[in-house]
Design an enzyme around this catalytic site. Structure first.
Site, mmCIF file in Angstrom:
data_model
loop_
_atom_site.group_PDB
_atom_site.id
_atom_site.type_symbol
_atom_site.label_atom_id
_atom_site.label_comp_id
_atom_site.label_asym_id
_atom_site.label_seq_id
_atom_site.Cartn_x
_atom_site.Cartn_y
_atom_site.Cartn_z
ATOM 1 N N LYS A 191 0.842 -1.203 0.000
ATOM 2 C CA LYS A 191 0.000 0.000 0.000
ATOM 3 C C LYS A 191 0.870 1.242 0.000
ATOM 4 O O LYS A 191 1.564 1.539 0.965
ATOM 5 C CB LYS A 191 -0.911 0.045 1.228
ATOM 6 C CG LYS A 191 -1.970 1.142 1.049
ATOM 7 C CD LYS A 191 -2.629 1.555 2.346
ATOM 8 C CE LYS A 191 -1.860 2.629 3.081
ATOM 9 N NZ LYS A 191 -1.770 3.936 2.366
ATOM 10 N N GLU A 197 10.233 0.821 10.385
ATOM 11 C CA GLU A 197 11.253 1.837 10.160
ATOM 12 C C GLU A 197 10.543 3.163 10.398
ATOM 13 O O GLU A 197 9.713 3.576 9.597
ATOM 14 C CB GLU A 197 11.809 1.703 8.745
ATOM 15 C CG GLU A 197 13.149 2.381 8.591
ATOM 16 C CD GLU A 197 13.000 3.785 8.099
ATOM 17 O OE1 GLU A 197 12.824 4.690 8.949
ATOM 18 O OE2 GLU A 197 13.051 3.992 6.882
ATOM 19 N N CYS A 214 13.381 10.503 7.041
ATOM 20 C CA CYS A 214 13.337 9.924 8.388
ATOM 21 C C CYS A 214 14.691 10.045 9.084
ATOM 22 O O CYS A 214 14.753 10.223 10.285
ATOM 23 C CB CYS A 214 12.890 8.478 8.333
ATOM 24 S SG CYS A 214 13.755 7.535 7.085
ATOM 25 N N GLU A 249 10.195 15.164 15.915
ATOM 26 C CA GLU A 249 10.559 15.104 14.504
ATOM 27 C C GLU A 249 9.718 16.155 13.759
ATOM 28 O O GLU A 249 8.497 16.139 13.827
ATOM 29 C CB GLU A 249 10.236 13.710 13.972
ATOM 30 C CG GLU A 249 10.567 13.535 12.516
ATOM 31 C CD GLU A 249 10.322 12.095 12.033
ATOM 32 O OE1 GLU A 249 9.245 11.561 12.302
ATOM 33 O OE2 GLU A 249 11.226 11.548 11.377
#
Ligand code: NAI
Ligand code: MG
Length: 785
Positions: free
Chosen positions: A183, A257, A291, A388
């Site tokens: 997906k 991850e 990331c 983040e």
């Protein structure tokens, strides 16, 4: 002089969109299928806000169809063998190269990233990933001979590197003989749909790759589908944790991850001009929506102001604009939602009193743009230093000493990546092992290659993608199929029940063993140990939450074991085995006493335990990493590092051998452990601390807490300072461990209620244990440059 526009042609990509009438179906079982809900959502170009296409929203039924197709395709795909699969992967790689321009343009249009990046970085890495894994498919039979495919893999990817993440997921999964349902992220589905066309072009068998588009709920249906055997996810830590909880206890393997707040550490002797270019790569690559972005700049105080000045000058020259313009540096933010998140976090940073700097020019008005931003004098506890941001925002802090740099670097719940800048190789290689992160780049940043593993420590998730280490995410040990639903039956025939009651107990009052000392349990409670006929043998301490906390604290204090060389640890382990051998008879008596096995069988268990200690002592200095052949001018050292402080919940059966088989591999790799021994037969473990006392194992390496297995397990699974947990017990206990370990994303290894025959070396020992006791750190070192 002003730059003129330098647009890349989008003709081919427009033709692709038009060929699908700008309305995309789902790719299931090798054909295009309309979504059963009839619903579609829009994908836009964030640089222009122009609508590109309608994308199908897959619902539960579509997900089910896709999983069925993948399941149907599985057998044939596994059976064509490594070479057969290698040929398909190679064909895919070739096809991607042939269509690379179209992929790059489409990616830039859909995501907003600069064409320079999609053309020169994303898509070449995609092709490289398929080539590399074509090779692994070819070598699977020899290099991974103890492993087999897992089955149907559900893969959920984010929007920041749509095609690259697809390649990272699909290439290793297919290479190892699995089939996939992938997906894409809702903002960026288009290149995955172009990839479906490639699958058709190379004649990939139906059902091997299925692409289902949709939002989070589509992803959730995939996660919860019972026929999916593994979920591979890249995305936010929040969703990663949802997936951990949703799959707990199901036996589904997962790899996560997740996010990061990666430190970019600059020492005073670094080449500051290279540092500035490194920073551009670290935080302005892909608009900072990376990331592993080097989003926390840690700079030595003596050069901080000088560096900030250079960074500001460089920021002033960066160009933000349309992603298809070949001469822009920074493109558009993927969507207005993400832009809003960035704006809010920056505002929060300002409110917290941090100094914010942005270049004097303004961004184009027509798309979702955000200027490069630098915060200086940031307090390590402020939200912009911890959260983040996932945008082009660099947050700078200074440090004085090397140890302060390490402390600041590790002052985060994440651990994805880091980079170290210094001209002093000794310093770089002294700092590298101290950083808790899956990737360490030395004098470089954001470099990737298929030959190197990539993935996190701590709350950045677990599992690796790329390199040999990444293949294990798509494999299971062949012996898993032999594990039993019942424990090994023990033979008590030769022992007479009445006789057993008359045998005098080995009289010792066991205690807990914490920090190298025998300790009374906090609650002052104990419980009864009986043999298998129900005769009383002894009382043992009933540890509680407080005892667990003490043991965890002790385990953290005992770091000298971790600092020892493999050779030194091996010697200590051999010596333990020797001490056990000299007391073999006594340990065998104890096993007989608790289990009512014959002395002969008990002797066998002791002998097997001694051999097992030898096995892991042998491995202590031989469980090597790799030097990966990455494509840039680097060597990449893949180092297995200890997980840290681990909880080991021993099986109830095989009181001594079960303890040895789980504790010794964990400590052989340098971990400190808190052990919960067999609840019903803990005395072999409590006797064992006498051996530890006379050995050279540093205090606090092994801590033993007896008591109620599930209660103690739950405390350990919840504990924030425990980094990993192994559990050998019931199916329900396994589920609890996976659920409760979610908050700090502990590495877990559980048995889902399956039993091993610990006496059988195939099941009871092996490199698999060492793999679970370590995580791989990849250190990129300039080499031959
Ligand atoms: P997200 O984690 O929601 O989305 C990633 C993928 O997961 C998408 O395909 C999404 O449809 C899917 N998803 C969402 N909810 C799901 C669920 N409950 N079950 C299964 N799949 C689900 O990330 P999002 O909303 O796109 O971005 C939010 C933040 O996450 C960003 O601001 C950034 O901080 C972080 N992020 C981190 C990434 C990374 O590479 N580590 C990538 C993308 C986002
Ligand atoms: Mg889009």
């Amino acid at each position: 002089m002003e730059y003129g526009p330098a647009p890349e042609s989008n003709k081919e990509s427009v033709a692709f969109l038009d060929a699908h009438k700008r309305k995309f179906s789902l790719f299931i079982n090798g054909t295009w299928v309309k979504p059963s809900s009839g619903e579609y959502f829009e994908s836009i170009n964030p640089a222009t806000k122009e609508k590109l296409a309608d994308i199908a929203e897959a619902n539960e039924k579509d997900v089910d169809d896709a999983v069925k197709a993948a399941k149907k395709g599985l057998k044939a795909w596994a059976e064509i063998g490594g070479h057969g699969r290698a040929r398909y992967l190679y064909a895919i790689a070739r096809q991607i190269q042939k269509h690379s321009r179209n992929f790059a343009v489409l990616e830039s249009m859909d995501n907003g990233k600069p064409i320079r990046e999609s053309r020169d970085i994303d898509i070449p890495l995609v092709a490289r990933h398929f080539y590399h894994h074509a090779g692994w498919a070819q070598l699977m039979d020899t290099e991974m001979k103890d492993y087999k495919e897992i089955g149907v893999i559900g893969q959920i990817i984010p929007w920041n590197f749509p095609m690259l993440m697809l390649a990272w997921k699909i290439a290793p999964a297919l290479a190892m003989g699995n089939t996939v349902v992938l997906k894409p992220a809702e903002f960026t589905s288009l290149t995955a749909l172009l990839f479906a066309d490639i699958c058709k072009q190379v004649g990939l068998p139906d059902g091997v790759v299925n692409i289902i588009t949709g939002h989070g709920s589509t992803g959730a249906s995939l996660v919860n589908h019972p026929d999916v055997s593994k979920i591979a996810f890249t995305g936010s830590t929040e969703v990663g944790k949802i997936i951990r909880r949703a799959t707990a206890g199901t036996g589904k393997k997962i790899s996560l991850e997740l996010g990061g707040k990666s430190p970019f550490i600059v020492f005073e002797d670094a080449d500051l001009d290279s540092v500035v270019e490194g920073i551009v790569d670290a935080i302005w690559f892909n608009q900072g929506q990376v990331c592993c972005a080097g989003s926390r700049l840690l700079v030595q105080e003596s050069v901080a102001e000088k560096l900030y000045k250079k960074i500001r000058a460089r920021m002033e020259t960066l160009r933000v604009g349309n992603s298809l313009d070949k001469s822009i540096d920074i493109g558009a933010i993927v969507d207005k939602v993400q832009l809003k998140t960035i704006e809010e976090l920056v505002q929060q940073g300002r409110n917290e009193g941090n100094i914010c700097w942005q270049p004097s020019w303004t961004c184009p008005a027509e798309g979702y743009f955000y200027p490069p931003t630098l915060f200086t004098n940031v307090s390590p506890s402020s939200s912009i230093a911890q959260e983040e941001i996932f945008g082009p925002v660099l947050v700078a802090m200074s440090f004085r000493s090397h140890s302060e740099a390490v402390k600041l670097a590790n002052n985060t719940r994440y651990g994805l990546a880091s980079s170290i800048w210094t001209e002093n190789i000794n310093l770089a290689l002294d700092i590298a092992p101290q950083i808790k992160a899956g990737t360490v780049w030395i004098n470089c940043s954001n470099v990737f290659d298929a030959a190197s593993g990539f993935g996190g420590y701590r709350e950045s998730g677990y599992g690796r993608e790329g390199g040999k280490e990444g293949l294990y995410e798509y494999l299971k040990p062949k012996i898993d199929g032999q594990l039993s639903d019942k424990p090994l039956k023990i033979d008590t025939k030769t022992i007479d029940k009445k006789q057993a009651a008359l045998v005098p107990n080995i009289d010792r009052t066991p205690k807990l063993y914490i920090g190298g000392k025998q300790a009374r349990p906090d609650g002052g409670n104990s419980y009864d140990i009986k043999d298998s006929f129900g005769n009383h043998i002894s009382e043992v301490p009933k540890g509680n939450r407080k005892d667990i906390r003490n043991a965890v604290e002790a385990a953290h204090a005992g770091t000298s074991w971790a600092g020892m060389t493999g050779h030194a640890r091996a010697q200590v382990l051999f010596y333990i085995a020797e001490n056990l051998a000299t007391r073999a008879g006594e340990f065998a008596d104890r096993i007989s006493e608790m289990t009512n096995q014959s002395k002969k069988d008990a002797n066998k268990e002791v002998e097997a335990s001694i051999q097992r200690i030898y096995y892991y002592a042998a491995f202590a200095d031989k469980y090597d990493g790799h030097v990966h052949h990455t494509t840039v001018k680097n060597v990449t050292l893949a180092m297995p590092e200890r997980v840290g402080v681990m909880a080991v919940i021993c099986p109830d059966e095989s009181p001594l051998l079960g303890f040895i088989s789980t504790v010794i591999p964990a400590i052989a790799m340098g971990n400190s452990v808190i052990v919960v021994p067999s609840e019903t037969a803990p005395l072999s473990a409590t006797d064992f601390y006498q051996i530890l006392e006379t050995s050279d194992v540093p205090a606090s390496t092994i801590n033993i807490v007896t008591g109620n297995k599930e209660e103690l397990t739950n405390e350990l699974a919840k504990h924030d300072d425990v980094d990993g947990i192994w559990y050998f017990g019931t199916a329900q206990g396994s589920k609890d461990v996976e659920t409760l370990s979610t908050d700090n994303l502990k590495r877990t290894w559980v048995n889902y209620g399956k039993y091993r025959n610990w006496l059988d070396a195939e099941q009871g020992e092996g490199a698999e244990f060492l793999r679970h006791a370590t995580e791989i750190k990849n250190i990129w070192i300039p080499y031959g440059a």
